[in-house]
Design a protein around this motif. Structure first.
Motif, PDB file in Angstrom:
ATOM      1  N   GLU A   1      51.648  60.351  29.604  1.00 56.01           N
ATOM      2  CA  GLU A   1      52.056  61.314  30.318  1.00 56.01           C
ATOM      3  C   GLU A   1      52.513  62.633  29.522  1.00 56.01           C
ATOM      4  OE1 GLU A   1      52.756  57.447  31.996  1.00 56.01           O
ATOM      5  OE2 GLU A   1      53.039  58.301  30.036  1.00 56.01           O
ATOM      6  N   CYS A   2      52.755  62.438  28.087  1.00 55.78           N
ATOM      7  CA  CYS A   2      52.947  63.712  27.254  1.00 55.78           C
ATOM      8  C   CYS A   2      52.023  64.984  27.649  1.00 55.78           C
ATOM      9  CB  CYS A   2      52.904  62.985  26.057  1.00 55.78           C
ATOM     10  SG  CYS A   2      54.133  62.035  25.388  1.00 55.78           S
ATOM     11  N   GLY A   3      52.747  65.931  28.014  1.00 55.89           N
ATOM     12  CA  GLY A   3      52.019  66.982  28.485  1.00 55.89           C
ATOM     13  C   GLY A   3      51.485  67.030  29.855  1.00 55.89           C
ATOM     14  N   SER A   4      51.473  66.008  30.270  1.00 56.65           N
ATOM     15  CA  SER A   4      50.713  66.076  32.088  1.00 56.65           C
ATOM     16  C   SER A   4      51.360  64.902  32.544  1.00 56.65           C
ATOM     17  CB  SER A   4      49.268  65.585  31.856  1.00 56.65           C
ATOM     18  OG  SER A   4      48.707  65.569  33.213  1.00 56.65           O
ATOM     19  N   PRO A   5      52.621  65.189  33.135  1.00 61.22           N
ATOM     20  CA  PRO A   5      53.423  66.384  33.480  1.00 61.22           C
ATOM     21  C   PRO A   5      54.319  66.550  32.391  1.00 61.22           C
ATOM     22  CG  PRO A   5      54.221  64.861  34.777  1.00 61.22           C
ATOM     23  CD  PRO A   5      53.115  64.265  33.972  1.00 61.22           C
ATOM     24  N   CYS A   6      54.880  65.656  31.476  1.00 63.93           N
ATOM     25  CA  CYS A   6      56.181  65.854  30.909  1.00 63.93           C
ATOM     26  C   CYS A   6      55.956  66.771  29.762  1.00 63.93           C
ATOM     27  CB  CYS A   6      56.516  64.243  30.252  1.00 63.93           C
ATOM     28  SG  CYS A   6      58.085  64.616  29.245  1.00 63.93           S
TER      29      CYS A   6
ATOM     30  N   PHE B   1      38.998  68.583  22.083  1.00 59.30           N
ATOM     31  CA  PHE B   1      39.766  69.457  21.254  1.00 59.30           C
ATOM     32  C   PHE B   1      40.165  68.966  19.880  1.00 59.30           C
ATOM     33  CE2 PHE B   1      44.022  70.791  19.866  1.00 59.30           C
ATOM     34  CZ  PHE B   1      44.106  72.018  20.027  1.00 59.30           C
ATOM     35  N   GLU B   2      40.499  67.712  19.690  1.00 56.84           N
ATOM     36  CA  GLU B   2      40.963  67.386  18.379  1.00 56.84           C
ATOM     37  C   GLU B   2      39.599  67.393  17.316  1.00 56.84           C
ATOM     38  OE1 GLU B   2      42.945  63.413  16.285  1.00 56.84           O
ATOM     39  OE2 GLU B   2      42.733  63.488  18.416  1.00 56.84           O
ATOM     40  N   PHE B   3      38.347  66.954  18.103  1.00 55.02           N
ATOM     41  CA  PHE B   3      36.988  66.793  17.354  1.00 55.02           C
ATOM     42  C   PHE B   3      36.923  68.475  16.698  1.00 55.02           C
ATOM     43  CE2 PHE B   3      32.625  67.311  17.251  1.00 55.02           C
ATOM     44  CZ  PHE B   3      32.221  66.551  16.360  1.00 55.02           C
ATOM     45  N   GLY B   4      36.925  69.218  17.676  1.00 45.76           N
ATOM     46  CA  GLY B   4      36.640  70.686  17.426  1.00 45.76           C
ATOM     47  C   GLY B   4      37.458  71.335  16.461  1.00 45.76           C
TER      48      GLY B   4
ATOM     49  N   HIS C   1      51.518  71.385  21.695  1.00 43.12           N
ATOM     50  CA  HIS C   1      50.795  72.226  22.731  1.00 43.12           C
ATOM     51  C   HIS C   1      51.226  71.800  24.056  1.00 43.12           C
ATOM     52  CE1 HIS C   1      47.732  74.158  20.302  1.00 43.12           C
ATOM     53  NE2 HIS C   1      48.107  73.488  19.411  1.00 43.12           N
ATOM     54  N   PRO C   2      51.106  72.565  25.118  1.00 42.28           N
ATOM     55  CA  PRO C   2      51.500  72.127  26.508  1.00 42.28           C
ATOM     56  C   PRO C   2      50.969  70.955  26.929  1.00 42.28           C
ATOM     57  CG  PRO C   2      51.497  74.704  26.191  1.00 42.28           C
ATOM     58  CD  PRO C   2      50.938  74.056  25.006  1.00 42.28           C
ATOM     59  N   GLU C   3      49.635  70.908  26.561  1.00 44.37           N
ATOM     60  CA  GLU C   3      48.818  69.869  27.022  1.00 44.37           C
ATOM     61  C   GLU C   3      49.189  68.493  26.263  1.00 44.37           C
ATOM     62  OE1 GLU C   3      46.031  71.982  24.186  1.00 44.37           O
ATOM     63  OE2 GLU C   3      47.554  72.403  25.620  1.00 44.37           O
ATOM     64  N   GLY C   4      50.423  68.183  25.326  1.00 43.73           N
ATOM     65  CA  GLY C   4      50.965  67.362  24.868  1.00 43.73           C
ATOM     66  C   GLY C   4      50.156  66.853  23.372  1.00 43.73           C
ATOM     67  N   THR C   5      49.414  67.471  23.085  1.00 41.25           N
ATOM     68  CA  THR C   5      48.746  67.468  21.748  1.00 41.25           C
ATOM     69  C   THR C   5      49.739  67.901  20.460  1.00 41.25           C
ATOM     70  OG1 THR C   5      47.406  69.150  21.656  1.00 41.25           O
ATOM     71  CG2 THR C   5      46.448  67.102  22.175  1.00 41.25           C
ATOM     72  N   ILE C   6      49.781  67.290  19.356  1.00 38.57           N
ATOM     73  CA  ILE C   6      50.628  67.513  18.263  1.00 38.57           C
ATOM     74  C   ILE C   6      49.536  68.481  17.176  1.00 38.57           C
ATOM     75  CG2 ILE C   6      52.068  67.195  16.259  1.00 38.57           C
ATOM     76  CD1 ILE C   6      52.894  64.813  17.770  1.00 38.57           C
ATOM     77  N   ASN C   7      49.821  69.647  16.976  1.00 45.16           N
ATOM     78  CA  ASN C   7      49.181  70.684  16.043  1.00 45.16           C
ATOM     79  C   ASN C   7      49.437  70.050  14.631  1.00 45.16           C
ATOM     80  OD1 ASN C   7      47.980  72.339  14.462  1.00 45.16           O
ATOM     81  ND2 ASN C   7      47.953  74.146  15.850  1.00 45.16           N
ATOM     82  N   PRO C   8      48.764  69.423  13.886  1.00 49.85           N
ATOM     83  CA  PRO C   8      48.881  69.042  12.577  1.00 49.85           C
ATOM     84  C   PRO C   8      49.192  70.072  11.519  1.00 49.85           C
ATOM     85  CG  PRO C   8      46.523  68.640  12.743  1.00 49.85           C
ATOM     86  CD  PRO C   8      47.113  68.975  14.193  1.00 49.85           C
TER      87      PRO C   8
ATOM     88  N   MET D   1      44.548  61.172   6.698  1.00 46.66           N
ATOM     89  CA  MET D   1      44.021  60.013   7.156  1.00 46.66           C
ATOM     90  C   MET D   1      44.867  59.284   8.282  1.00 46.66           C
ATOM     91  SD  MET D   1      43.588  58.637   2.977  1.00 46.66           S
ATOM     92  CE  MET D   1      43.305  57.015   3.293  1.00 46.66           C
ATOM     93  N   PHE D   2      46.090  59.490   8.333  1.00 45.60           N
ATOM     94  CA  PHE D   2      46.847  58.725   9.256  1.00 45.60           C
ATOM     95  C   PHE D   2      47.483  59.637  10.121  1.00 45.60           C
ATOM     96  CE2 PHE D   2      47.068  56.401   5.288  1.00 45.60           C
ATOM     97  CZ  PHE D   2      46.387  55.123   5.755  1.00 45.60           C
ATOM     98  N   ASP D   3      47.694  59.235  11.418  1.00 47.70           N
ATOM     99  CA  ASP D   3      48.376  59.909  12.462  1.00 47.70           C
ATOM    100  C   ASP D   3      49.544  58.855  12.988  1.00 47.70           C
ATOM    101  OD1 ASP D   3      49.702  61.413  14.451  1.00 47.70           O
ATOM    102  OD2 ASP D   3      47.774  62.024  15.449  1.00 47.70           O
ATOM    103  N   TRP D   4      50.520  58.862  12.530  1.00 45.34           N
ATOM    104  CA  TRP D   4      51.481  57.746  13.126  1.00 45.34           C
ATOM    105  C   TRP D   4      52.609  58.314  14.014  1.00 45.34           C
ATOM    106  CZ3 TRP D   4      52.946  55.661   7.384  1.00 45.34           C
ATOM    107  CH2 TRP D   4      51.871  54.777   6.875  1.00 45.34           C
ATOM    108  N   LEU D   5      52.145  59.441  14.444  1.00 47.62           N
ATOM    109  CA  LEU D   5      53.359  60.227  15.607  1.00 47.62           C
ATOM    110  C   LEU D   5      52.744  59.582  17.027  1.00 47.62           C
ATOM    111  CD1 LEU D   5      53.744  63.741  14.346  1.00 47.62           C
ATOM    112  CD2 LEU D   5      55.192  61.680  13.755  1.00 47.62           C
ATOM    113  N   LYS D   6      53.561  58.728  17.451  1.00 48.07           N
ATOM    114  CA  LYS D   6      52.973  58.011  18.841  1.00 48.07           C
ATOM    115  C   LYS D   6      53.332  58.966  20.050  1.00 48.07           C
ATOM    116  CE  LYS D   6      54.415  53.587  17.354  1.00 48.07           C
ATOM    117  NZ  LYS D   6      55.239  52.066  17.520  1.00 48.07           N
ATOM    118  N   ARG D   7      52.459  58.773  20.931  1.00 46.83           N
ATOM    119  CA  ARG D   7      52.568  59.630  21.874  1.00 46.83           C
ATOM    120  C   ARG D   7      52.118  58.926  23.546  1.00 46.83           C
ATOM    121  NH1 ARG D   7      54.784  63.698  21.795  1.00 46.83           N
ATOM    122  NH2 ARG D   7      53.953  65.210  22.889  1.00 46.83           N
TER     123      ARG D   7
END
Length: 763
Positions: free
Chosen positions: A660-665, A5-8, A678-685, A651-657
């Motif tokens: 379990e984020c998104g699945s199930p939390c 998803f992120e690569f896309g 997103h419901p699957e836990g990823t952060i939309n930059p 360049m940077f992604d310092w938001l920690k995950r």
């Protein structure tokens, strides 16, 4: 799944960026022609009387710089010229501000007409009538007579400082060049009647009383009552100012100011005292003069400009061709006037002339005071008054040089040479706003520290909350409502449009705070994405967040948009930006007008002081934010859409995950203020505003399920390690040897101890 998803998304972002660069390269060759020699294009749109009431027609255009003859009955009465043909009149938009100016044979500006501009703030924020009033204020100024500098208009157009300074510079500089090239002005400047050059006699230092100083003219007084002030505004013809007379007793003092040249030893010692005068003399450089100003009226001679930008905008000194203005570094506060019989003054200060100003103490000079009167929420009317000062003869030496006659052509040549030596407009703007620039740099530095050390900050929710709300308050109050440093999609449209034409950095350097903001945002986009601006440095965004906080405190119910709908509403801001961006290539002016879809000018720059439909639209953009946090930011802001486009290549992604984020939390996704998770836990930059709310949750052992489980396990482990909670070890069974049916030691145990022993065994 997440990596695909992120690569896309990253690939899509890079593809869009590549397409965008290709489009830009294709458009670059379409550079617009330089605006020189365009006077004939505009003369057909105006009448000769628009720039010179005495003229009835235009003649031929000739000369270098080009100018058209102004005729009356076929006779030459002056010249008309276009500022953009003579000097660089480029405004903040990157396009020339073209003004046709009339000048008569005596070198006097007779009128002016704004014929073309692309300034965003003027197009949609400032009424045209205000700009015309400002330009018309130059009429009557003799460009070959610098002593008339007091006739220069004052910048009274709030929110358009850069544009006004460009207009003032281009009109005066081009007028001087036209006057010099046509040898305008008749006769020789008569300086024989002017006082000969004399210097201050440093030998005398007698101390005199206040009354004696007043009597001999060493101290001069400017006194204006409320009624006299009303008379001054009456003579200006400004109906709005006349309709608001000064409140209070008509005979009460409005301005009561005393002036003295304290560089004179006797005057300085009398007014300041020996110790203060000696300190002042030691601080003065050769050629510098010091003027004491003391005030006791309703109106302050200091004003507030020196607090905001370090400039005393209400006072100036005028001598011959020179106008001297003061900054905070030229100001020394004085506690009291020590001369015998002097009154108590609430305002006293000593102003030291800046380096290179060359105030001649042996010739007359004028102290000029600018008086303002509010005529509306943001509008003000201005009038100037003042007094002339001449150092008494007894404090001056004999003349040291005879006067020299100067022709108008020589004066014009000197003025042109001085203009050539003057720093560019952008440098003057930066020097004038050094204090504001320092505050801006500190604010950006603080935000950088917050981002770099966010892991430490978010571990303390209370500290994070206070710092964030405090920073947003600073952004709204100082950066937005005070400094008007609200970025707009118009800035982006202007920048890319200038790349197709005559691109120059100094166009954008003319507004220091806006330039610093854009520079910081450009770096932040590479580091973290758009969140540094949208989440922290946008005044309108701060206004939305604060109004939503107030709504929550008032228990106004909040609405959570379903994620599927939220995703589709995101697209609107991108559509709006792309529509404006495409429109700008066809007509920048039309795109700038369409950019009123941003309520920033109304809510931030103009403080809601606009026509009712603009105010209604701005309120309409804010109202949904009471129920849906940052509604406008999420779905409608074209600036946010523009900044979000390059977010995927940060360049940077310092938001920690957690895994379990998104699945199930779904705790972070539910608590995100802008629903960027997103419901699957990823952060939309593209949608994240870097508010760090999810990072506070990441460490919160009372709200995050993952951390809660870790806390429970840790508490159980600690409980097991606690001595008070350890089970008592079992005793080994004792083998008793009885003697006559009793233990050998029982005879020696007290009864109580024996009972205790039995009980212990029973247990």
């Amino acid at each position: 799944m997440k990596s695909d998803f992120e690569f896309g998304w990253r690939s899509a972002g890079l593809g869009f960026l590549a397409s965008f660069v290709l489009l830009l390269v294709l458009l670059l060759p379409q550079a617009e022609a330089n605006a020189s020699g365009r006077l004939g294009e505009f003369l057909g749109r105006i009448k000769a009387s628009d720039v010179d009431p005495a003229a009835d027609s235009f003649g031929e255009i000739d000369g270098n710089p080009p100018a058209a003859k102004l005729l009356k009955g076929g006779q030459l009465v002056g010249y008309a010229f276009l500022t953009g043909d003579v000097v660089d009149s480029t405004g903040y938009s990157g396009k020339p501000i073209n003004i046709v100016v009339g000048i008569d044979l005596d070198g006097k500006i007779t009128g002016a007409k704004l014929v073309e501009h692309h300034e965003p703030i003027v197009l949609v924020g400032i009424p045209q009538a205000k700009i015309d009033h400002y330009i018309n204020g130059f009429a009557g100024r003799r460009v070959l007579d610098p002593s008339e500098a007091s006739r220069m208009p004052v910048d009274i157009v709030s929110g358009a400082t850069v544009t006004m300074m460009v207009i003032a510079d281009s009109m005066t500089q081009s007028a001087v060049k036209i006057a010099r090239s046509r040898s305008l002005g008749a006769g020789v400047v008569n300086v024989a009647s002017q006082p000969v050059h004399r210097t201050i006699d440093q030998t005398g230092s007698a101390v005199e009383t206040w009354q004696a100083l007043l009597g001999e003219g060493s101290v001069r007084r400017l006194a204006i009552t409320n009624k006299e002030l009303d008379d001054l505004f009456q003579r200006t013809g400004n109906a709005a100012a006349i309709a608001r007379p000064q409140a209070g007793d008509p005979n009460a003092p409005f301005v009561d100011v005393y002036i003295a040249l304290v560089t004179v030893p006797s005057v300085g010692r009398s007014l300041l005292g020996d110790a203060e005068y000696d300190r002042l003399r030691q601080a003065l450089k050769p050629g510098q003069q010091a003027i004491l100003v003391a005030g006791d009226g309703t109106y302050s001679f200091r004003g507030s400009g020196y607090v905001r930008g370090g400039i005393f905008d209400r006072i100036e000194l005028i001598q011959s061709e020179s106008t001297i203005r003061f900054r905070d570094r030229n100001y020394r506060r004085v506690g009291a006037v020590v001369a015998e019989g002097a009154p108590d003054f609430p305002e006293i200060g000593v102003f030291v002339t800046p380096d290179g100003s060359n105030l001649d103490p042996g010739t007359p000079w004028r102290f000029q005071l600018l008086v303002q009167r509010a005529t509306g929420a943001l509008d003000k009317a201005f009038v100037t008054t003042g007094l002339d000062y001449l150092t008494p003869d007894k404090f001056l030496t004999a003349p040291i040089a005879p006067p020299v006659a100067v022709t108008p052509a020589q004066v014009a040549t000197q003025l042109a040479a001085a203009a050539d030596d003057e720093p560019p407009l952008w440098q003057r703007m930066w020097r004038a706003r050094m204090f504001d620039i320092a505050i801006m740099l500190v604010a950006i530095g603080v935000l950088t520290i917050i981002f770099f050390f966010q892991d430490f900050l978010v571990k303390s929710p209370r500290a994070y909350e206070r710092i964030r709300l405090g920073y947003l308050a600073f952004t709204l109050l100082w950066l937005g409502w005070y400094e008007h440093a609200q970025l707009s999609v118009v800035n982006i449209l202007t920048f890319f449009n200038s790349l197709r034409g005559d691109f120059r950095w100094d166009y954008f350097l003319r507004d220091p705070l806006i330039f610093i903001l854009w520079s910081a945002i450009a770096a932040a986009l590479l580091f973290w994405g758009r969140g540094a601006y949208c989440g922290w440095l946008c005044p309108f965004g701060a206004l939305q967040e604060w109004t939503n906080r107030l709504a929550r405190w008032a228990h106004i119910p909040q609405v959570r948009v379903p994620f599927w709908l939220n995703q589709r509403l995101w697209a609107f801001k991108y559509i709006i930006f792309l529509a404006l961006f495409g429109l700008s290539f066809g007509s920048l002016g039309l795109a700038e007008e369409a950019a009123e879809v941003e309520p920033f000018k109304t809510a931030i720059v103009l403080h809601f002081a606009r026509e009712w439909w603009f105010v209604l639209f701005a309120v309409g953009c804010l109202a949904p934010g009471l129920f849906i946090e940052r509604f406008y930011c999420r779905y409608l802001c074209p600036l946010g859409g523009a900044l979000a486009i390059p977010a995927r290549v940060r360049m940077f992604d310092w938001l920690k995950r957690y895994k379990e984020c998104g699945s199930p939390c779904q705790r972070c996704a539910n608590d995100c203020p802008v629903q960027a998770i997103h419901p699957e836990g990823t952060i939309n930059p593209n949608e994240c505003i870097q508010c760090l709310n999810c990072q506070v949750l990441y460490h919160d052992d009372q709200r995050c399920p993952v951390v809660i489980q870790k806390r429970i396990k840790r508490e159980k482990w600690l409980a097991l390690q606690s001595p008070s909670m350890q089970p008592e070890p079992k005793r080994k069974p004792r083998v008793l040897v009885t003697v006559n049916g009793r233990e050998p030691s029982e005879e020696r145990k007290p009864a109580a101890s024996l009972a205790a022993s039995i009980e212990g065994d029973d247990q």
